[in-house]
Write an enzyme that holds these catalytic residues in place. Structure first.
Site, PDB file in Angstrom:
ATOM      1  N   ASP A  87      49.498  35.377  49.147  1.00  0.00           N
ATOM      2  CA  ASP A  87      49.871  36.382  50.144  1.00  0.00           C
ATOM      3  C   ASP A  87      48.621  37.070  50.673  1.00  0.00           C
ATOM      4  OD1 ASP A  87      49.693  37.475  47.446  1.00  0.00           O
ATOM      5  OD2 ASP A  87      50.305  39.387  48.308  1.00  0.00           O
TER       6      ASP A  87
ATOM      7  N   GLU B  79      50.528  39.794  45.356  1.00  0.00           N
ATOM      8  CA  GLU B  79      49.375  40.513  44.813  1.00  0.00           C
ATOM      9  C   GLU B  79      48.964  41.682  45.696  1.00  0.00           C
ATOM     10  OE1 GLU B  79      44.973  41.196  44.096  1.00  0.00           O
ATOM     11  OE2 GLU B  79      46.100  40.753  45.915  1.00  0.00           O
TER      12      GLU B  79
END
Length: 311
Positions: free
Chosen positions: A85, A148
């Protein structure tokens, strides 16, 4: 085959693989069925797992929450923690943030170094180990994080439901192997906004994610036209104090004030310029400072928060 020979042989494939990954806008979005972090993140996870599987690694998708690729045998496992991400792209890019264009030997795009580049490098490194048939005493597992940048929910789910490694590292920064990561402190400050009856704060907004130094802040005021006119004139004179400039816009029934900053990752705040602090400093100088005088004092050092007592 020597690793440098293999790297030269597969270099075009590795670059192409990374470009394909960068072109996916894997910013967290509202959840969909089987895609807890949105479609973009799911696309990136599926690409990582499909690539791993095509290269001969064991690939596992855990319902879109997280995934991993593994090589070797043995009771114990060593982990490589990467994530797919990315934070929102923001503005001011020289090249398209999801174009993965190559200029002067560099790939440009969101996630190139944090952390799609390292993730792709780890996949191909594990492929090299597999091709050379190394007999390892432990399995090596690349864990592909999915959240994250905005909460670590993916890796928390992994810790509760999957095998815990005996050792591990994350290739997520420039300084080499990381064995621990500092935490983050999210603070909510409730401060009474009292501009008086003649001018009131109607809106204040800035930033796209909590882990990015904001590059633009905007405050909108409403009130008596004559008072807004006076304040607009004062702010127009004072805006020269802004490090990177700003705008004072007087519209029919409101006053809009903007300050520019410089975006940076929150782990390196000293490399950016916080637009919120810039705007608060400007508004704190005004004849109607109110809450901004307080915030201006708290944000004298926005990079390290000395005045907040969290240095």
């Amino acid at each position: 085959m020597e690793s440098d020979v293999m790297l030269k042989k597969f270099r075009p494939d590795i670059i192409s693989n990374l470009q394909e990954m960068i072109r996916i806008r894997s910013v967290e979005a509202p959840p969909l069925e089987g895609k807890p972090f949105g479609d973009g993140v799911d696309q990136a996870l599926r690409l990582a797992l499909e690539t791993s599987s095509s290269l001969g690694l064991r690939a596992v998708n855990r319902n879109g929450m997280i995934g991993y690729a593994e090589y070797g045998s043995g009771k114990e496992m060593v982990a490589v923690l990467a994530h797919l991400d990315v934070v929102p792209e923001g503005k001011g890019w020289t090249y398209p943030p999801f174009g993965a264009e190559i200029h002067d030997g560099r790939i440009y795009g969101r996630g190139t170094t944090d952390d799609k580049g390292p993730a792709v490098a780890a996949i191909w490194a594990l492929k090299f180990l597999a091709d050379e048939n190394h007999r390892l005493s432990k399995r090596i597992r690349i864990i592909f994080g999915t959240n994250e940048e905005s909460g670590f929910r993916g890796i928390k789910w992994y810790a509760e439901n999957e095998e815990i490694p005996v050792a591990g590292f994350t290739p997520d920064i420039h300084e080499g192997i990381v064995f621990a990561e500092k935490g983050a402190l999210h603070i909510q400050m409730d401060i009474q906004v009292n501009q008086g009856d003649k001018i009131v704060l109607d809106d204040f907004r800035s930033g796209e994610a909590v882990n990015i130094v904001p590059d633009l802040a905007e405050a909108v005021f409403a009130g008596e036209a004559s008072e807004l006119d006076k304040w607009a004139q004062t702010l127009e004179r004072e805006k020269g104090s802004l490090s990177l400039g700003g705008e004072v816009i007087r519209e029919e029934d409101r006053l809009i004030v903007r300050a520019k900053g410089k975006a940076a990752h929150a782990s390196l705040p000293e490399k950016g310029l916080n637009a919120i602090a810039e705007l608060c400093h400007l508004l704190g100088r005004s004849p109607h400072p109110g809450v901004f005088n307080t915030l201006s004092k708290l944000f004298l050092d926005p990079a390290f928060g000395k005045e907040l007592g969290i240095e």
